[in-house]
Design a protein around this motif. Structure first.
Motif, PDB file in Angstrom:
ATOM      1  N   MET A  27       0.836  -1.205   0.000  1.00 51.36           N
ATOM      2  CA  MET A  27       0.000   0.000   0.000  1.00 51.36           C
ATOM      3  C   MET A  27       0.868   1.251   0.000  1.00 51.36           C
ATOM      4  O   MET A  27       0.557   2.235  -0.671  1.00 51.36           O
ATOM      5  N   LYS A  28       1.968   1.206   0.715  1.00 49.08           N
ATOM      6  CA  LYS A  28       2.896   2.341   0.726  1.00 49.08           C
ATOM      7  C   LYS A  28       3.496   2.549  -0.665  1.00 49.08           C
ATOM      8  O   LYS A  28       3.583   3.676  -1.155  1.00 49.08           O
ATOM      9  N   ALA A  29       3.874   1.450  -1.309  1.00 51.56           N
ATOM     10  CA  ALA A  29       4.460   1.546  -2.649  1.00 51.56           C
ATOM     11  C   ALA A  29       3.459   2.075  -3.671  1.00 51.56           C
ATOM     12  O   ALA A  29       3.848   2.702  -4.665  1.00 51.56           O
ATOM     13  N   ARG A  30       2.181   1.851  -3.429  1.00 50.87           N
ATOM     14  CA  ARG A  30       1.139   2.331  -4.336  1.00 50.87           C
ATOM     15  C   ARG A  30       0.821   3.808  -4.111  1.00 50.87           C
ATOM     16  O   ARG A  30       0.013   4.392  -4.835  1.00 50.87           O
ATOM     17  N   ARG A  50      -1.145  -3.077  13.338  1.00 53.88           N
ATOM     18  CA  ARG A  50       0.061  -2.940  12.533  1.00 53.88           C
ATOM     19  C   ARG A  50       0.422  -1.467  12.435  1.00 53.88           C
ATOM     20  O   ARG A  50      -0.468  -0.601  12.415  1.00 53.88           O
ATOM     21  N   VAL A  51       1.695  -1.165  12.335  1.00 55.97           N
ATOM     22  CA  VAL A  51       2.135   0.226  12.250  1.00 55.97           C
ATOM     23  C   VAL A  51       1.665   0.848  10.941  1.00 55.97           C
ATOM     24  O   VAL A  51       1.767   0.239   9.875  1.00 55.97           O
ATOM     25  N   ALA A  52       1.139   2.070  11.022  1.00 59.33           N
ATOM     26  CA  ALA A  52       0.666   2.775   9.828  1.00 59.33           C
ATOM     27  C   ALA A  52       1.842   3.116   8.913  1.00 59.33           C
ATOM     28  O   ALA A  52       2.967   3.326   9.370  1.00 59.33           O
ATOM     29  N   VAL A  53       1.560   3.174   7.614  1.00 57.76           N
ATOM     30  CA  VAL A  53       2.575   3.550   6.621  1.00 57.76           C
ATOM     31  C   VAL A  53       2.016   4.677   5.755  1.00 57.76           C
ATOM     32  O   VAL A  53       0.799   4.822   5.599  1.00 57.76           O
ATOM     33  N   ASP A  54       2.922   5.491   5.185  1.00 55.11           N
ATOM     34  CA  ASP A  54       2.472   6.610   4.358  1.00 55.11           C
ATOM     35  C   ASP A  54       3.338   6.695   3.107  1.00 55.11           C
ATOM     36  O   ASP A  54       4.529   7.016   3.181  1.00 55.11           O
ATOM     37  N   GLY A  55       2.734   6.361   1.970  1.00 55.07           N
ATOM     38  CA  GLY A  55       3.480   6.387   0.710  1.00 55.07           C
ATOM     39  C   GLY A  55       3.144   7.596  -0.142  1.00 55.07           C
ATOM     40  O   GLY A  55       3.568   7.671  -1.298  1.00 55.07           O
ATOM     41  N   ARG A  56       2.379   8.524   0.421  1.00 53.21           N
ATOM     42  CA  ARG A  56       2.019   9.711  -0.365  1.00 53.21           C
ATOM     43  C   ARG A  56       3.244  10.617  -0.564  1.00 53.21           C
ATOM     44  O   ARG A  56       4.094  10.728   0.312  1.00 53.21           O
ATOM     45  N   LYS A  57       3.261  11.266  -1.687  1.00 51.97           N
ATOM     46  CA  LYS A  57       4.370  12.177  -1.978  1.00 51.97           C
ATOM     47  C   LYS A  57       4.163  13.472  -1.194  1.00 51.97           C
ATOM     48  O   LYS A  57       3.038  13.953  -1.057  1.00 51.97           O
ATOM     49  N   ALA A  58       5.252  14.018  -0.693  1.00 53.49           N
ATOM     50  CA  ALA A  58       5.161  15.262   0.075  1.00 53.49           C
ATOM     51  C   ALA A  58       4.736  16.412  -0.824  1.00 53.49           C
ATOM     52  O   ALA A  58       5.058  16.452  -1.996  1.00 53.49           O
TER      53      ALA A  58
END
Length: 439
Positions: A419-422, A431-439
């Motif tokens: 999901m982060k890679a997407r 589970r620890v949250a992840v953030d793959g959005r671009k700044a």
């Protein structure tokens, strides 16, 4: 065997249909004239995979009948199953008013050797009270047995046809033998037929559901701790599930249990425990943890948006309390909808089966016939029910449709790293949250 089943709700309709399918002559009875008229016309009042086909076939072949006339059905029946509702009362105990009314109604028409069987989930001692009522009303000792159901919504037909076990509570061997004959077609793979006292059978149903509910509340509490400790509850679940004393069943973290059984039965068992002067500490904790778990997804949403949800458009996938049913009783999604609306958010929802039921219970919710289209312009997606249709969505299409690329997954359907890679910000349970959005 000629069987009458009083009550055409979830349990009664499945029970009557499956007995008819094994060759018995079954009449299902209900006071709801509209429901009976619908059943006669092939309209099934609940969604349960495979049920409609079985009802139609057995009705067409003359083994399954529907009526509002209790007297005509009972007077020719060798066995009368009671499958009426026993809803939760104001004090948490089961409301048995329908059970007492049905008992009084059938008494004048009962054959001398007929067997009355309680299929509804009822407090311990109900069988004995029915026995006493029938003796008073008929002037003789009547056969009254208990036969608790262990059906899972969404898999009820298979559960009935291939039970793990059949439990009956009886007062004499003759009644046990007749019930064993009735269930013989479903026990051909050597699954056990367990005969015991009515009190033990009644208790078995409550204890089974309370223990399963305990497993769910326990894993959810551990999941919440895992997030704070930096662990992954799915790894922990695998680590403990291979212990044969623990196993994997009912150890999937999520947003809490719902439905017609677990919440009601845990509270009813709590009330029974208190009534006998014992302290139901574990039962109270199980219920409290579950009610709190239903708010976890909203808290994640609120935190992500810094406490301000006014004007936000939040999509919800899954409204039923579990997949493969349209049942929304005690569904976690209803709690989430209420909290989101109270916080000023607009809610758009999708569910393969339960949208009509939710529409009757809520106001202001937008409904989408397509899970994907529900995400158009959405600031976030919340997943409440583990429908298979949600497992493999087109994430690229979803990305283009959503205004904000945030997913709150209450059923842990997706892999955080992927999901982060997407390009999504992804929150799940335990589970620890992840953030793959671009700044």
């Amino acid at each position: 065997m000629k069987i009458a089943v009083i009550g055409t709700g979830y349990v009664g309709l499945v029970t009557g249909t499956c007995f008819a399918n094994s060759g018995n002559d079954v009449t299902c009875i209900d006071i709801d004239e509209k429901k009976i008229a619908g059943l006669k016309s092939g309209v099934i009042p609940i969604y349960e995979p495979g049920l409609k086909e079985l009802v139609l076939r057995n009705a067409e072949e003359g083994r399954l009948h529907f009526t509002t006339d209790t007297a005509s059905a009972v007077k020719t029946a060798e066995m009368i199953y009671l499958a009426v509702g026993t809803p939760q009362g104001d004090d948490g105990s089961a409301d048995l008013s329908a059970m007492w009314a049905v008992t009084k109604a059938l008494a004048p028409h009962l054959q001398e050797d007929a067997i009355v069987v309680t299929k509804s989930t009822v407090p311990v001692g109900t069988n004995a009270k029915i026995f006493g009522m029938l003796k008073e009303l008929t002037g003789r000792d009547c056969h009254v047995a208990s036969n608790p159901e262990f059906l899972k919504e969404g898999a009820a037909i298979d559960d009935f046809m291939k039970p793990d076990r059949v439990v009956v509570g009886v007062r004499c061997a003759e009644v046990s033998d007749k019930l064993q004959q009735l269930y013989a077609p479903f026990l051909r793979t050597e699954k056990p037929f367990l005969s015991m006292s009515p009190e033990s059978a009644e208790m078995t149903k409550y204890v089974a559901n309370a223990l399963l509910a305990t497993k769910i509340s326990f894993i959810n509490e551990m999941a919440n701790l895992c997030e704070k400790m930096g662990g992954d509850i799915n790894d922990v679940r695998r680590g403990i599930g291979h212990d044969s004393r623990i196993g994997f069943a009912f150890l999937f973290p999520g947003v809490g249990y719902g439905g017609s059984c677990f919440p009601k039965d845990v509270r009813a068992l709590t009330a029974m425990t208190e009534d006998k002067g014992n302290v139901p500490e574990m039962l109270r904790a199980v219920d409290n943890v579950n009610e709190r778990q239903k708010t976890v997804l909203f808290e994640k949403v609120k935190t992500h948006f810094d406490g301000d949800l006014s004007g936000k458009r939040i999509a919800i996938w899954g409204l039923a309390f579990k997949p493969e049913t349209d049942d929304i009783r005690e569904a976690p999604a209803l709690v989430l909808i209420r909290q989101l609306q109270e916080a000023g958010a607009t809610v758009v929802a999708h569910d393969p089966e339960a949208m009509e039921n939710v529409a009757a219970e809520t106001e202001g919710v937008e409904f989408s016939e397509s899970a994907t289209k529900a995400l158009k312009g959405a600031d976030a997606l919340c997943i409440c029910t583990d429908w298979k249709a949600y497992h493999q969505p087109d994430f690229a299409e979803i990305y283009q449709l959503m205004a904000g690329h945030v997913v709150f997954d209450g059923r842990n359907l997706y892999d955080p790293a992927r999901m982060k890679a997407r390009g999504y910000c992804y929150h799940s349970i335990g589970r620890v949250a992840v953030d793959g959005r671009k700044a």
